[in-house]
Design a protein around this motif. Structure first.
Motif, short mmCIF file in Angstrom:
data_model
loop_
_atom_site.label_atom_id
_atom_site.label_comp_id
_atom_site.label_asym_id
_atom_site.label_seq_id
_atom_site.Cartn_x
_atom_site.Cartn_y
_atom_site.Cartn_z
N TYR A 1 14.62 -3.38 -16.73
CA TYR A 1 13.58 -3.09 -15.76
C TYR A 1 14.42 -1.94 -14.74
N CYS A 2 13.92 -0.65 -14.69
CA CYS A 2 14.27 0.32 -13.85
C CYS A 2 13.29 0.72 -12.99
N GLY A 3 13.64 0.35 -11.62
CA GLY A 3 12.40 0.73 -10.56
C GLY A 3 12.95 1.92 -9.93
N PHE A 4 12.93 3.00 -10.68
CA PHE A 4 13.73 4.11 -10.06
C PHE A 4 13.50 5.32 -11.22
N ARG A 5 13.56 6.60 -10.99
CA ARG A 5 13.51 7.64 -11.83
C ARG A 5 14.74 7.99 -12.37
N PRO A 6 15.09 7.72 -13.52
CA PRO A 6 16.38 8.17 -14.05
C PRO A 6 16.45 9.73 -14.13
N ARG A 7 17.26 10.55 -13.68
CA ARG A 7 17.11 11.83 -14.12
C ARG A 7 17.80 12.30 -15.29
N ASP A 8 17.48 13.42 -15.76
CA ASP A 8 18.17 14.00 -16.94
C ASP A 8 17.93 15.29 -17.05
N ALA B 1 0.74 -1.13 -0.03
CA ALA B 1 0.13 0.12 -0.07
C ALA B 1 0.91 1.24 0.04
N TYR B 2 2.27 1.09 0.01
CA TYR B 2 2.87 2.43 0.26
C TYR B 2 3.47 3.00 -0.98
N MET B 3 3.38 2.21 -2.23
CA MET B 3 3.51 2.62 -3.52
C MET B 3 5.11 2.86 -3.56
N GLY B 4 5.92 1.95 -3.15
CA GLY B 4 7.24 2.10 -3.41
C GLY B 4 8.09 2.61 -2.12
N GLU B 5 9.45 2.59 -1.97
CA GLU B 5 9.94 3.16 -0.82
C GLU B 5 10.69 4.29 -1.02
N THR C 1 14.79 13.63 -3.71
CA THR C 1 13.68 13.76 -2.85
C THR C 1 12.95 12.84 -2.10
N ASP C 2 11.91 12.77 -1.26
CA ASP C 2 11.10 11.79 -0.79
C ASP C 2 9.73 11.92 -1.48
N PHE C 3 9.47 12.75 -2.73
CA PHE C 3 8.41 12.65 -3.61
C PHE C 3 8.05 11.21 -4.18
N LEU C 4 6.83 11.05 -4.45
CA LEU C 4 6.50 9.84 -5.08
C LEU C 4 7.34 9.60 -6.35
N VAL C 5 7.62 10.59 -7.18
CA VAL C 5 8.48 10.30 -8.48
C VAL C 5 9.83 9.60 -7.94
#
Length: 305
Positions: A80-87, A12-16, A39-43
Motif C-alpha cells: 500500500y502506497c498512500g502517496f504519489r511516488p515521483r519518477d 470529505a477532504y480526499m487526503g491530507e 505541491t498541495d495539488f490533489l495528486v
C-alpha cells in the motif's frame, strides 16, 4: 482494505495536504531515498492508514503517519502506497527523482537472471546505467543511449516548432549518440560494443550470436566471444526470417569485406541480390563476402544449407 491489512478513515477532504514534507522509508524499503512532496495539488496529497493485520509491515511514513505498508498474501506481496511516488526521467528540476523505480526495485519487480552479481534486468539496467535497454519476446536485446539525466528545456506541446526547437537545442545540446558499452551485464549476457545510435542482438540457447543490427560499428563481443564483422565502421542488419535459421536477410551500408557468424553447422549458403549470385565463402563458422558500392545499402537474401 482487507487486501493490504490496513484501515483508512474516509472523509470529505480526499487526503491530507503535505506539501514540503518528506516521505521516509523503512524495513524492506530502507534503501529507498527520502522523497519530498512538492505541491498541495490533489495528486500530491497523502492518505495515512493504520494497520489492522499483525502481519502488515510499515515501509513508509510522513512524520509519524503511516503511508506505506507491506503484507504477504499467498505467493505474492501486497504493498500500500498512500502517496504519489515521483519518477522524473527528464531531470526537469535539475536532478533525477526515481522513487517509483526504487520502490519497485525493493519489491523485486525487476528480477535478474541470477547469472551475475549485478542485476541484468533490462528495466533495472535502464535506470542505473547510461543505456536504455529492452528485451523482445524472441530473445532480442536492444540498447540505445539513455537521455534520462538530460534536463529538458523545450516548450512541450503536441506539435513541433522548428525555430523554437532549434533555440532549445542550441542552449541545451543533446549528448553524443555514440555507444561505448564495456562489459554490460544485460539479459544474461556480458556485452562489449562500440557504435552509434542503437544496437540489437540475439543469441541462441548456447550464447552464439544469430542476429544483429548496429550502426557505424565493426563488431560486438558477447560473453567474451568477439564477432568482428568488418575492419572499418559500417551499418549492418543481419536477421533470420524463419525459426529454423535457414533463411536470412543482410543489409550493409558501407564497403569492404564482411564476416558473419553462420547459424547451426551450416557449411554452404546461397547468397543473392535479387537474381544475381554474390560471391562468398563459408569457413570456420563464418560467411565472408565483399560489399562494394553496388551492394551497399541493398538487401541480400541468404539461404544456409
Amino acid at each position: 482494505q482487507s487486501l493490504f491489512g490496513v484501515s483508512y478513515p474516509f472523509d470529505a477532504y480526499m487526503g491530507e495536504i503535505a506539501s514540503g514534507k518528506q516521505i521516509s522509508f523503512e524495513n524492506s524499503f530502507s534503501n529507498v531515498p527520502e522523497q519530498v512532496i512538492l505541491t498541495d495539488f490533489l495528486v500530491d496529497r497523502i492518505y495515512p492508514v493504520s494497520t489492522t493485520s499483525p502481519a502488515a509491515t510499515v515501509v513508509a511514513k510522513v512524520e509519524n503517519q503511516i503511508v506505506g505498508t507491506q503484507l504477504k498474501k499467498g505467493k505474492g506481496v501486497a504493498y500500500y502506497c498512500g502517496f504519489r511516488p515521483r519518477d522524473d526521467q527528464s531531470a526537469s528540476l535539475g536532478y533525477e527523482s526515481r522513487t517509483l523505480f526504487e520502490i519497485l526495485s525493493a519489491a523485486n519487480a525487476y528480477p535478474s537472471t541470477g547469472k551475475f552479481t549485478e542485476n541484468d534486468n533490462p528495466t533495472y539496467v535502464s535506470r542505473t546505467t547510461d543505456f536504455f535497454a529492452t528485451k523482445f519476446p524472441n530473445g532480442t536485446t536492444a540498447l540505445v543511449k539513455h537521455y534520462r539525466t538530460h534536463r529538458e528545456n523545450w516548450e512541450g506541446g503536441f506539435s513541433r516548432n522548428e525555430e523554437a526547437d532549434a533555440k532549445a537545442l542550441a542552449a541545451n545540446p543533446l549528448p553524443s549518440d555514440e555507444l561505448d558499452i564495456q562489459h554490460l551485464k544485460i539479459n544474461g549476457r556480458d556485452v562489449t560494443y562500440r557504435g552509434k545510435m542503437n544496437v540489437a542482438f540475439r543469441t541462441d540457447d548456447s550464447g552464439k550470436l544469430i542476429a544483429f543490427n548496429g550502426v557505424q560499428c565493426t563488431g560486438i563481443t558477447v560473453d567474451n566471444v568477439n564477432y568482428k564483422f568488418s575492419s572499418q565502421p559500417v551499418d549492418i542488419c543481419y536477421v533470420p526470417l524463419d525459426a529454423g535459421l535457414k533463411t536470412y536477410q543482410l543489409r550493409v551500408a558501407g564497403e569492404g569485406e564482411i564476416s558473419l557468424p553462420v547459424p547451426f553447422a551450416a557449411g554452404k549458403a546461397a547468397v543473392k541480390n535479387g537474381k544475381s549470385d554474390i560471391k562468398h565463402v563459408v569457413k570456420d563458422g563464418n560467411m565472408v563476402l565483399n560489399i562494394d558500392g553496388e551492394l551497399s545499402g541493398k538487401w541480400i537474401d541468404i539461404t544456409f544449407k
